[in-house]
Design an enzyme around this catalytic site. Structure first.
Site, PDB file in Angstrom:
ATOM      1  N   HIS A 195       0.629  -1.263   0.132  1.00 23.55           N
ATOM      2  CA  HIS A 195      -0.083  -0.061   0.055  1.00 23.55           C
ATOM      3  C   HIS A 195       0.866   1.251  -0.115  1.00 23.55           C
ATOM      4  O   HIS A 195       1.896   1.185   0.437  1.00 23.55           O
ATOM      5  CB  HIS A 195      -0.876   0.085   1.245  1.00 23.55           C
ATOM      6  CG  HIS A 195      -0.403   0.390   2.534  1.00 23.55           C
ATOM      7  ND1 HIS A 195      -0.002   1.722   2.841  1.00 23.55           N
ATOM      8  CD2 HIS A 195       0.182  -0.422   3.465  1.00 23.55           C
ATOM      9  CE1 HIS A 195       0.532   1.743   4.203  1.00 23.55           C
ATOM     10  NE2 HIS A 195       0.922   0.464   4.286  1.00 23.55           N
ATOM     11  N   CYS A 196       0.340   2.284  -0.466  1.00 29.62           N
ATOM     12  CA  CYS A 196       1.041   3.543  -0.443  1.00 29.62           C
ATOM     13  C   CYS A 196      -0.144   4.516   0.460  1.00 29.62           C
ATOM     14  O   CYS A 196      -0.740   4.263   1.133  1.00 29.62           O
ATOM     15  CB  CYS A 196       1.177   4.163  -1.636  1.00 29.62           C
ATOM     16  SG  CYS A 196      -0.080   4.588  -2.828  1.00 29.62           S
ATOM     17  N   TRP A 197      -0.213   5.910   0.219  1.00 32.27           N
ATOM     18  CA  TRP A 197      -1.105   6.565   0.708  1.00 32.27           C
ATOM     19  C   TRP A 197      -2.452   6.547   0.661  1.00 32.27           C
ATOM     20  O   TRP A 197      -3.519   6.283   1.143  1.00 32.27           O
ATOM     21  CB  TRP A 197      -0.521   8.220   0.493  1.00 32.27           C
ATOM     22  CG  TRP A 197      -1.477   9.355   1.118  1.00 32.27           C
ATOM     23  CD1 TRP A 197      -1.880  10.397   0.447  1.00 32.27           C
ATOM     24  CD2 TRP A 197      -2.164   9.328   2.505  1.00 32.27           C
ATOM     25  NE1 TRP A 197      -3.116  11.140   0.894  1.00 32.27           N
ATOM     26  CE2 TRP A 197      -3.057  10.521   2.283  1.00 32.27           C
ATOM     27  CE3 TRP A 197      -2.098   8.710   3.579  1.00 32.27           C
ATOM     28  CZ2 TRP A 197      -3.918  10.937   3.307  1.00 32.27           C
ATOM     29  CZ3 TRP A 197      -2.908   9.192   4.722  1.00 32.27           C
ATOM     30  CH2 TRP A 197      -3.653  10.453   4.628  1.00 32.27           C
TER      31      TRP A 197
END
Length: 368
Positions: free
Chosen positions: A106-108
């Site tokens: 995941h990222c932001w």
């Protein structure tokens, strides 16, 4: 193998077997992250700042080109780093080849950063799951956990009653226990930071607490009585009676209000027994550290009592020093206790002669 995008609860369930890789920058990760996640930054903090500035002041296309340039520098290293992460989680290698391994990414917001790394790792041979909505979705989910209704039991008692020790013993025999002081890296008093690591940020504390609540509910659905005659109802979550703030972090308002209205099991232990326990815990610290802790409560303790406590400390008279402090904390706790609106209906006193692990059995016998 196609890349799959999944929701937060499936993401967390899979994390029991697969590593969570957070591709946000080191600064973002350090501030707060999904508990158990490993940092695998696509960009450094400085690179992220440069790309963000280009996006705002120039154009999306220029920012993307910059991102691709930085990404190219990381392309060879990222798969190697992920292999090492998997090895550290005992994802076995067979004849020098890594077994088929699933990873969670995941990222932001579930956008370009996680998309780029997911493509690379999928190409390399990993089964990749990405989090729909990214860390932002996790935060929304985490905060929502504090709005749920829980069946809580609160373990209370004056300072030095061994509440944390008792909760740990209760957990061993199958009870659902969340140790808030462990999550906060703080024991709750002016002395609470002694011997502890740095406290998490408020956001990270909330992430840890929310995840523990979720785990407790999930494990409570399947937990079986383990044969111990004092194992309690598996749907109940036990917490220690705390102030709203534990050091620098605060218990979310909705949960704290629920704690104040929940059944309170008060360990009633003689003063001298508690004093011995407090000296055993804190007497090992350096005088300088103890003096700093005493001075933190000088305004509330009073100038004369503060001076007496510090003098006793330097005379190595820990009994008299901590006796002054314990009387102060008893008064403070009593004041907080009687501020509960429904005290008579929730209070259950459990009398114990000493502070020791046998209190677990005494506690269950008297609270049954």
């Amino acid at each position: 193998m196609p890349i799959e995008q999944i929701d937060i609860e499936n993401f967390l369930r899979l994390s029991n077997e697969s590593p969570i890789l957070d591709v946000r920058s080191p600064g973002e990760f350090s501030h707060a992250h999904i508990p158990g996640a490993v940092s695998l930054p696509l960009f450094t903090d400085e690179q992220r700042k440069i790309i963000g500035t280009a996006y705002k002041q120039q154009s999306r296309q220029i920012a993307v080109k910059m991102g691709l340039e930085y990404f190219s520098e990381r392309m060879k290293l990222i798969p190697e780093e992920v292999e090492e992460i998997c090895k550290s989680r005992q994802k076995a290698k067979l004849n020098g080849q890594l077994k088929s391994v699933s990873i969670l990414l995941h990222c932001w917001r579930g956008g370009m950063r996680s998309g780029a790394v997911a493509w690379l790792l999928n190409l390399y041979g990993f089964k990749v799951y990405t989090l729909k909505g990214g860390y932002k979705a996790f935060r929304k989910w985490a905060l929502a956990q504090f709005e749920n209704e829980y069946k809580l039991n609160i373990l209370g008692g004056y300072t030095g009653s061994g509440k944390t020790m008792l909760l740990q013993e209760m957990k061993k025999v199958g009870n659902l226990v969340i140790d808030l002081e462990k999550l906060a890296n703080h024991k709750g008093s002016a002395f609470g930071s002694l011997g502890e690591e740095d406290q998490p940020t408020q956001e990270m504390f909330e992430n840890l607490f929310a995840t523990e609540l979720y785990k407790a509910v999930e494990s409570g659905k399947d937990i079986m009585t383990n044969g111990e005659h004092y194992t309690k109802n598996s749907s109940e979550i036990w917490l220690e009676d705390e102030s709203r703030h534990i050091g620098r972090v605060g218990i979310p308002n909705r949960l704290w209000d629920a704690m104040r209205k929940s059944p309170l099991y008060f360990l009633d232990i003689p003063f001298e027994e508690r004093l011995k326990h407090v000296i055993e815990i804190y007497g090992r610290f350096e005088k300088e550290e103890l003096e700093k802790s005493i001075l933190r409560i000088q305004k509330r303790l009073g100038g004369l009592e503060t001076k007496k406590a510090i003098n006793f400390l330097h005379e190595n008279n820990l009994h008299e020093c901590f006796s002054i402090l314990l009387k102060y904390y008893d008064k403070f706790y009593m004041h907080s206790l009687y501020k509960r609106e429904n005290l008579e209906s929730v209070l259950n006193k459990i009398s114990c002669a000493t502070v020791d692990l046998n209190n677990a059995r005494t506690f269950y016998n008297q609270s049954a």
